[in-house]
Scaffold this motif. Structure first.
Motif, PDB file in Angstrom:
ATOM      1  N   THR A 115      17.105  13.703  90.233  1.00 34.03           N
ATOM      2  CA  THR A 115      16.658  12.598  91.078  1.00 34.03           C
ATOM      3  C   THR A 115      16.658  11.492  90.389  1.00 34.03           C
ATOM      4  OG1 THR A 115      15.862  14.342  92.561  1.00 34.03           O
ATOM      5  CG2 THR A 115      15.491  12.150  93.160  1.00 34.03           C
ATOM      6  N   THR A 116      15.912  11.473  89.329  1.00 28.10           N
ATOM      7  CA  THR A 116      15.439  10.145  88.508  1.00 28.10           C
ATOM      8  C   THR A 116      16.846   9.638  87.908  1.00 28.10           C
ATOM      9  OG1 THR A 116      13.354  11.174  88.064  1.00 28.10           O
ATOM     10  CG2 THR A 116      14.156   9.278  86.804  1.00 28.10           C
ATOM     11  N   CYS A 117      18.048  10.639  87.547  1.00 21.69           N
ATOM     12  CA  CYS A 117      19.193  10.427  87.110  1.00 21.69           C
ATOM     13  C   CYS A 117      19.855   9.627  88.206  1.00 21.69           C
ATOM     14  CB  CYS A 117      19.814  11.467  86.602  1.00 21.69           C
ATOM     15  SG  CYS A 117      21.296  11.180  86.175  1.00 21.69           S
ATOM     16  N   LEU A 118      19.905  10.145  89.282  1.00 18.33           N
ATOM     17  CA  LEU A 118      20.873   9.615  90.506  1.00 18.33           C
ATOM     18  C   LEU A 118      20.228   8.279  91.089  1.00 18.33           C
ATOM     19  CD1 LEU A 118      21.130  12.686  93.086  1.00 18.33           C
ATOM     20  CD2 LEU A 118      22.911  11.494  91.433  1.00 18.33           C
ATOM     21  N   LEU A 119      18.698   8.175  91.028  1.00 21.78           N
ATOM     22  CA  LEU A 119      18.226   6.638  91.381  1.00 21.78           C
ATOM     23  C   LEU A 119      18.734   5.695  90.366  1.00 21.78           C
ATOM     24  CD1 LEU A 119      16.362   5.703  93.276  1.00 21.78           C
ATOM     25  CD2 LEU A 119      14.371   6.220  91.746  1.00 21.78           C
ATOM     26  N   SER A 120      18.687   6.142  88.943  1.00 17.63           N
ATOM     27  CA  SER A 120      19.111   5.059  87.958  1.00 17.63           C
ATOM     28  C   SER A 120      20.648   4.673  87.881  1.00 17.63           C
ATOM     29  CB  SER A 120      18.682   5.593  86.630  1.00 17.63           C
ATOM     30  OG  SER A 120      19.385   6.643  86.192  1.00 17.63           O
ATOM     31  N   VAL A 121      21.433   5.822  88.236  1.00 17.03           N
ATOM     32  CA  VAL A 121      22.944   5.305  88.418  1.00 17.03           C
ATOM     33  C   VAL A 121      23.169   4.802  89.505  1.00 17.03           C
ATOM     34  CG1 VAL A 121      24.892   6.893  88.584  1.00 17.03           C
ATOM     35  CG2 VAL A 121      23.290   7.650  86.889  1.00 17.03           C
ATOM     36  N   PHE A 122      22.667   5.021  90.757  1.00 16.08           N
ATOM     37  CA  PHE A 122      23.107   4.134  92.021  1.00 16.08           C
ATOM     38  C   PHE A 122      22.506   2.886  91.931  1.00 16.08           C
ATOM     39  CE2 PHE A 122      23.625   8.627  93.637  1.00 16.08           C
ATOM     40  CZ  PHE A 122      25.087   8.556  94.359  1.00 16.08           C
ATOM     41  N   VAL A 180      19.378  13.332  81.373  1.00 13.45           N
ATOM     42  CA  VAL A 180      18.677  12.209  80.642  1.00 13.45           C
ATOM     43  C   VAL A 180      19.708  11.552  79.991  1.00 13.45           C
ATOM     44  CG1 VAL A 180      17.220  11.981  78.853  1.00 13.45           C
ATOM     45  CG2 VAL A 180      16.634  14.260  80.494  1.00 13.45           C
ATOM     46  N   GLY A 181      20.620  11.787  79.532  1.00 16.06           N
ATOM     47  CA  GLY A 181      21.661  11.077  78.723  1.00 16.06           C
ATOM     48  C   GLY A 181      22.454   9.985  79.750  1.00 16.06           C
ATOM     49  N   CYS A 182      22.671  10.292  81.226  1.00 16.02           N
ATOM     50  CA  CYS A 182      23.164   9.678  81.916  1.00 16.02           C
ATOM     51  C   CYS A 182      22.285   8.598  82.420  1.00 16.02           C
ATOM     52  CB  CYS A 182      23.640  10.496  83.275  1.00 16.02           C
ATOM     53  SG  CYS A 182      25.066  11.458  82.859  1.00 16.02           S
ATOM     54  N   MET A 183      20.836   9.121  82.565  1.00 13.54           N
ATOM     55  CA  MET A 183      19.733   8.098  82.821  1.00 13.54           C
ATOM     56  C   MET A 183      19.513   7.162  82.014  1.00 13.54           C
ATOM     57  SD  MET A 183      15.685   9.566  83.252  1.00 13.54           S
ATOM     58  CE  MET A 183      16.471  10.943  84.013  1.00 13.54           C
ATOM     59  N   VAL A 184      19.531   7.428  80.707  1.00 15.84           N
ATOM     60  CA  VAL A 184      19.430   6.458  79.556  1.00 15.84           C
ATOM     61  C   VAL A 184      20.358   5.571  79.552  1.00 15.84           C
ATOM     62  CG1 VAL A 184      19.399   6.239  77.048  1.00 15.84           C
ATOM     63  CG2 VAL A 184      17.941   8.001  78.227  1.00 15.84           C
ATOM     64  N   PHE A 185      21.720   5.997  79.706  1.00 14.16           N
ATOM     65  CA  PHE A 185      22.832   5.111  79.668  1.00 14.16           C
ATOM     66  C   PHE A 185      23.202   3.987  80.876  1.00 14.16           C
ATOM     67  CE2 PHE A 185      27.248   4.176  81.237  1.00 14.16           C
ATOM     68  CZ  PHE A 185      27.951   3.781  80.191  1.00 14.16           C
ATOM     69  N   SER A 239      20.171   3.159  82.383  1.00 14.42           N
ATOM     70  CA  SER A 239      19.139   2.336  82.078  1.00 14.42           C
ATOM     71  C   SER A 239      19.486   1.009  81.160  1.00 14.42           C
ATOM     72  CB  SER A 239      17.808   2.830  81.712  1.00 14.42           C
ATOM     73  OG  SER A 239      17.307   3.790  82.585  1.00 14.42           O
ATOM     74  N   GLY A 240      20.315   1.550  80.071  1.00 12.46           N
ATOM     75  CA  GLY A 240      20.922   0.525  79.480  1.00 12.46           C
ATOM     76  C   GLY A 240      21.738  -0.531  79.982  1.00 12.46           C
ATOM     77  N   TYR A 241      22.737  -0.170  80.888  1.00 14.77           N
ATOM     78  CA  TYR A 241      23.410  -0.643  81.555  1.00 14.77           C
ATOM     79  C   TYR A 241      22.790  -1.665  82.379  1.00 14.77           C
ATOM     80  CZ  TYR A 241      27.097  -2.278  84.904  1.00 14.77           C
ATOM     81  OH  TYR A 241      28.040  -2.978  85.696  1.00 14.77           O
ATOM     82  N   MET A 242      21.955  -1.205  83.136  1.00 13.77           N
ATOM     83  CA  MET A 242      20.948  -2.217  83.868  1.00 13.77           C
ATOM     84  C   MET A 242      20.092  -3.343  83.106  1.00 13.77           C
ATOM     85  SD  MET A 242      19.287   0.197  86.838  1.00 13.77           S
ATOM     86  CE  MET A 242      18.792   1.681  85.996  1.00 13.77           C
ATOM     87  N   VAL A 243      19.627  -2.820  82.026  1.00 15.24           N
ATOM     88  CA  VAL A 243      18.926  -3.903  81.235  1.00 15.24           C
ATOM     89  C   VAL A 243      20.054  -5.068  80.682  1.00 15.24           C
ATOM     90  CG1 VAL A 243      18.150  -4.332  78.860  1.00 15.24           C
ATOM     91  CG2 VAL A 243      17.352  -2.485  80.144  1.00 15.24           C
TER      92      VAL A 243
END
Length: 298
Positions: A98-105, A190-195, A197-201
């Protein structure tokens, strides 16, 4: 030792109580907001799923430790251990998804319309609810074998060899194939989440560079809410990633260390429960619409 058990029980009781209250409060505020506006934002189902998952993790991972220390004994039995551990594993896996989906969307939401991700934005947002359901199904299936390796505590049955002592239960060593499967799931999400997050930054940095030379009165009113929501999700992901890494590190130390006390399990569990405890209050404080709804209700 009696005082130690009472202190640990009070600490986890307080953490669980605050976390369950925060998640319940957020769900109530969300229900009031939905009732007043009669419409929901695209990513709100993910946030609701996250609050429900937080509650499951808090109750399934924290309550057994509280009862263990306050009752000073083993109380679950084999059937209880298997059921509680299965709920904990499903909740933990769904929390990662869910946290991964939240960051990707959110990364897709703030992406420019001319980018590849921006062109897929509308299509991606249509799959939020099916993906939430798919995450539940995926984690329930992948964790079906987890109860097979959970028994009563090692103190009760001394025939267990190796594994991880959870105090109230004992987790035997699972086959390497199952361990690798769970690890691949965690690494992927977790990798998708970090990626993301980096894109959002990077997107926020570019946005700051663009608006630096533009007067604030020329900006669209929707710019600041989107930036604020992105910053909130980045903070959520940072808390989750930090708690996840520390908890996993302590768990690995407990498994492979020659001698380690019960404090390692207690600290790892406390850190793992920090995210489901803090995240609802962070969302209530930072999300404008939810905060206004709560103030209006009070």
């Amino acid at each position: 030792m009696y005082l130690y058990n009472i202190v640990v029980g009070i600490i986890f009781s307080s953490q669980i109580g605050v976390g369950v209250f925060g998640n319940s409060l957020f769900l109530c505020c969300f229900g009031l907001t939905l009732f007043r506006s009669n419409r929901s934002r695209p990513m709100e189902p993910i946030v609701v799923q996250l609050m429900l998952t937080n509650t499951i993790v808090l109750l399934s991972q924290g309550c057994p430790l509280v009862l263990f220390h306050l009752q000073k004994g083993y109380f679950l039995g084999n059937a209880g251990c298997k059921m509680v551990f299965y709920l904990h594993r499903v909740g933990r896996g769904h929390s990662i998804c869910t946290t991964c989906l939240l960051s990707v969307f959110q990364a897709a939401t703030i992406s420019p319309s001319h980018s590849r991700l921006g062109k897929l934005k509308v299509r991606i947002l249509k799959f939020i609810r099916p993906l939430c359901l798919l995450c539940w199904t995926f984690n329930m299936i992948i964790e079906m074998n987890a109860p097979m390796y959970i028994t009563e505590s090692r103190s009760v049955n001394s025939s267990h060899q190796g594994g991880l002592d959870l105090l109230y239960c004992h987790r035997e060593r699972a086959p390497k194939e199952l361990t690798i499967l769970h690890s691949l799931r965690d690494i992927f999400f977790v990798g998708c989440m970090v990626f993301a997050s980096g894109y959002m930054v990077f997107s926020l940095y570019r946005h700051h560079q663009r608006v630096h030379h533009i007067h604030s009165s020329c900006l669209s009113p929707r710019t600041f809410p989107e930036v604020k929501a992105t910053q909130t999700i980045l903070l959520l992901v940072s808390i989750f990633f930090t708690a996840y890494c520390i908890s996993c590190g302590l768990t690995l130390y407990k498994v492979y260390a020659i001698s380690s006390g019960t404090c390692v399990v207690i600290v790892a569990t406390f850190i793992a429960l920090c995210f489901p405890t803090i995240s609802p209050f962070l969302l209530i404080h930072r999300v404008t619409q939810t905060s206004k709804s709560c103030c209006t209700c009070w």
